[in-house]
Design a protein around this motif. Structure first.
Motif, mmCIF file in Angstrom:
data_model
loop_
_atom_site.group_PDB
_atom_site.id
_atom_site.type_symbol
_atom_site.label_atom_id
_atom_site.label_comp_id
_atom_site.label_asym_id
_atom_site.label_seq_id
_atom_site.Cartn_x
_atom_site.Cartn_y
_atom_site.Cartn_z
ATOM 1 N N ALA A 90 0.830 -1.210 0.000
ATOM 2 C CA ALA A 90 0.000 0.000 0.000
ATOM 3 C C ALA A 90 0.867 1.263 0.000
ATOM 4 O O ALA A 90 0.571 2.237 -0.702
ATOM 5 N N ARG A 91 1.946 1.250 0.768
ATOM 6 C CA ARG A 91 2.838 2.410 0.797
ATOM 7 C C ARG A 91 3.509 2.624 -0.555
ATOM 8 O O ARG A 91 3.669 3.767 -1.001
ATOM 9 N N LEU A 92 3.894 1.542 -1.204
ATOM 10 C CA LEU A 92 4.497 1.671 -2.532
ATOM 11 C C LEU A 92 3.495 2.226 -3.533
ATOM 12 O O LEU A 92 3.832 3.095 -4.347
ATOM 13 N N HIS A 93 2.260 1.736 -3.479
ATOM 14 C CA HIS A 93 1.224 2.240 -4.398
ATOM 15 C C HIS A 93 0.982 3.729 -4.175
ATOM 16 O O HIS A 93 0.849 4.504 -5.142
ATOM 17 N N SER A 94 0.960 4.162 -2.908
ATOM 18 C CA SER A 94 0.734 5.578 -2.611
ATOM 19 C C SER A 94 1.892 6.433 -3.109
ATOM 20 O O SER A 94 1.681 7.495 -3.713
ATOM 21 N N ALA A 95 3.127 5.969 -2.885
ATOM 22 C CA ALA A 95 4.286 6.736 -3.340
ATOM 23 C C ALA A 95 4.345 6.812 -4.858
ATOM 24 O O ALA A 95 4.684 7.859 -5.427
ATOM 25 N N GLN A 96 4.001 5.728 -5.535
ATOM 26 C CA GLN A 96 4.006 5.720 -6.990
ATOM 27 C C GLN A 96 2.939 6.667 -7.546
ATOM 28 O O GLN A 96 3.170 7.360 -8.545
ATOM 29 N N ALA A 97 1.788 6.715 -6.888
ATOM 30 C CA ALA A 97 0.720 7.607 -7.340
ATOM 31 C C ALA A 97 1.146 9.074 -7.194
ATOM 32 O O ALA A 97 0.881 9.908 -8.075
ATOM 33 N N ARG A 98 1.819 9.413 -6.096
ATOM 34 C CA ARG A 98 2.285 10.789 -5.925
ATOM 35 C C ARG A 98 3.322 11.153 -6.986
ATOM 36 O O ARG A 98 3.314 12.266 -7.525
ATOM 37 N N LEU A 99 4.207 10.220 -7.297
ATOM 38 C CA LEU A 99 5.200 10.489 -8.336
ATOM 39 C C LEU A 99 4.537 10.699 -9.692
ATOM 40 O O LEU A 99 4.882 11.635 -10.428
ATOM 41 N N ASN A 100 3.589 9.853 -10.019
ATOM 42 C CA ASN A 100 2.883 9.992 -11.301
ATOM 43 C C ASN A 100 2.151 11.333 -11.385
ATOM 44 O O ASN A 100 2.126 11.981 -12.445
ATOM 45 N N ASP A 101 1.561 11.762 -10.273
ATOM 46 C CA ASP A 101 0.831 13.035 -10.265
ATOM 47 C C ASP A 101 1.772 14.203 -10.489
ATOM 48 O O ASP A 101 1.450 15.153 -11.232
ATOM 49 N N LEU A 102 2.962 14.145 -9.884
ATOM 50 C CA LEU A 102 3.932 15.227 -10.068
ATOM 51 C C LEU A 102 4.474 15.257 -11.491
ATOM 52 O O LEU A 102 4.758 16.331 -12.029
ATOM 53 N N GLN A 103 4.619 14.096 -12.095
ATOM 54 C CA GLN A 103 5.152 14.039 -13.461
ATOM 55 C C GLN A 103 4.135 14.486 -14.505
ATOM 56 O O GLN A 103 4.513 14.944 -15.581
ATOM 57 N N LYS A 104 2.834 14.375 -14.224
ATOM 58 C CA LYS A 104 1.807 14.707 -15.213
ATOM 59 C C LYS A 104 1.413 16.171 -15.196
ATOM 60 O O LYS A 104 0.816 16.661 -16.155
ATOM 61 N N GLY A 105 1.679 16.918 -14.157
ATOM 62 C CA GLY A 105 1.182 18.282 -14.074
ATOM 63 C C GLY A 105 -0.205 18.297 -13.459
ATOM 64 O O GLY A 105 -0.604 17.383 -12.733
ATOM 65 N N GLN A 106 -1.016 19.402 -13.761
ATOM 66 C CA GLN A 106 -2.336 19.517 -13.152
ATOM 67 C C GLN A 106 -3.329 18.552 -13.801
ATOM 68 O O GLN A 106 -3.090 17.997 -14.863
ATOM 69 N N ARG A 107 -4.453 18.421 -13.145
ATOM 70 C CA ARG A 107 -5.480 17.496 -13.609
ATOM 71 C C ARG A 107 -6.102 17.983 -14.919
ATOM 72 O O ARG A 107 -6.150 19.195 -15.183
ATOM 73 N N PRO A 108 -6.623 17.078 -15.739
ATOM 74 C CA PRO A 108 -7.184 17.469 -17.052
ATOM 75 C C PRO A 108 -8.298 18.512 -16.958
ATOM 76 O O PRO A 108 -8.378 19.415 -17.794
ATOM 77 N N LEU A 109 -9.182 18.428 -15.962
ATOM 78 C CA LEU A 109 -10.278 19.398 -15.848
ATOM 79 C C LEU A 109 -9.751 20.797 -15.579
ATOM 80 O O LEU A 109 -10.305 21.794 -16.094
ATOM 81 N N GLU A 110 -8.691 20.898 -14.776
ATOM 82 C CA GLU A 110 -8.105 22.217 -14.512
ATOM 83 C C GLU A 110 -7.504 22.800 -15.789
ATOM 84 O O GLU A 110 -7.628 24.014 -16.061
ATOM 85 N N ILE A 111 -6.859 21.956 -16.571
ATOM 86 C CA ILE A 111 -6.286 22.426 -17.829
ATOM 87 C C ILE A 111 -7.383 22.869 -18.798
ATOM 88 O O ILE A 111 -7.243 23.875 -19.514
ATOM 89 N N GLN A 112 -8.489 22.148 -18.839
ATOM 90 C CA GLN A 112 -9.608 22.535 -19.711
ATOM 91 C C GLN A 112 -10.169 23.907 -19.321
ATOM 92 O O GLN A 112 -10.526 24.723 -20.190
ATOM 93 N N ALA A 113 -10.250 24.183 -18.018
ATOM 94 C CA ALA A 113 -10.745 25.494 -17.567
ATOM 95 C C ALA A 113 -9.798 26.607 -18.014
ATOM 96 O O ALA A 113 -10.251 27.689 -18.461
#
Length: 327
Positions: A90-113
């Motif tokens: 679970a800790r690995l999954h959480s850390a991987q998700a945070r890394l992926n979020d930082l690498q992608k930038g903001q969420r798609p809905l925010e970019i659409q706005a």
């Protein structure tokens, strides 16, 4: 050629001396072959334990059973380690998700706005430019005052600045996080992976397999009992760790060589079993009384060990007396 008296005397003494030494060696070898030494079978047991403590849930073998390398021997309760593995996953999954979020930038809905605001700023700028052009024509025709034209030009500049601002926001939103934040997140993922590997390794240590082929000599716990960490649950005797031990007198120690074969005899065994000497003690042992005199030298004995072929070793048992004879 002339020999001095000393040389003649040396040759006269040397030849009988060499003959005497050769006779002694032959005599000792013949004596070695005639003597039957009393020995016994020795076993070097492997005491099998787990590095972790736990309840003994499964004991898959019994005393006297012959097992092959890799055979499951016993299992301790794995639930504490299994829980730790799930937590590490679970800790690995959480850390991987945070890394992926930082690498992608903001969420798609925010970019659409932000894209919508960018289009609106472009439209406002286009309208402001059209109005400015129209007011400039009217001003040249002296239909409007200069103040109206100045206001139109200011509106165009304001809309231009607004478009540039929204465009910059869009570019920032599409970028990933700063490099130092991404590096920290990557280190967190690596730490989580290492922790998961460690917890998985600890989990595997709860199930113990045979390190070598051999016979189960004894078991020390019953199923359901608590086993402390590092405490042996059973003992295993591989054929390669079965050997013959016997003692030879000082007189014959020098005539014995490493790798020399010996013949064994024991009650109920096949005749003329063969073993190979693989150890000669460097220090003597003394049978009582210990007296350092010429007469007591016969009491000096040396330990000798000999190995057996696996097919012979499995038929012999530690403590079994044997007779050893050179040939």
């Amino acid at each position: 050629m002339f020999l001095t008296p000393v040389a003649k005397m040396s040759g006269t003494v040397l030849l009988p001396l060499l003959s005497l030494l050769g006779w002694l060696q032959i005599h000792q070898t013949e004596t070695q072959k005639k003597i039957i030494f009393q020995g016994y079978i020795e076993g070097e047991f492997l005491y099998i334990a787990a590095p972790l403590a736990g309840n003994l849930t499964t004991l898959a073998v019994q005393r006297g059973t012959t097992v092959k390398q890799g055979t499951a021997l016993f299992t301790l309760d794995p639930e504490p380690e299994a829980t730790a593995v799930r937590e590490a996953q679970a800790r690995l999954h959480s850390a991987q998700a945070r890394l992926n979020d930082l690498q992608k930038g903001q969420r798609p809905l925010e970019i659409q706005a932000i894209l919508a605001r960018n289009k609106q700023a472009e439209a406002d700028l286009e309208l402001a430019k059209l109005e400015q052009t129209r007011y400039e024509t009217l001003f040249r025709q002296k239909v409007i005052q200069k103040e109206i034209l100045d206001n139109a030009r200011a509106t165009t500049q304001r809309n231009q600045a607004r478009l540039e601002e929204v465009t910059a926001q869009l570019q920032i939103a599409q970028l990933a996080a700063r490099e130092d934040l991404i590096s920290a997140a990557e280190a967190e993922v690596a730490t989580a992976k290492a922790n998961l590997d460690k917890q998985q390794w600890w989990l595997t240590q709860k199930q113990v397999t045979a390190p070598q082929t051999g016979q189960i000599v004894d078991t020390f716990y019953y199923e359901g009992e608590w086993v402390p960490a590092g405490s042996p649950v059973l003992s295993l005797l591989p054929p390669a760790r079965v050997k013959v031990r016997f003692f030879v007198p000082e007189l014959l120690r020098a005539t014995i060589q490493m790798g020399q074969p010996v013949r064994l005899n024991c009650d109920g065994c096949a005749p003329n079993l063969i073993a190979t000497i693989n150890y000669l003690a460097a220090q003597a042992e003394y049978t009582p009384p210990v007296i350092y005199s010429r007469e007591s030298r016969a009491k000096l004995v040396y330990l000798v060990e000999a190995t057996l072929a696996p097919e012979i070793a499995v038929k012999l048992h530690p403590g079994q007396p044997v007779e050893v004879q050179f040939f």
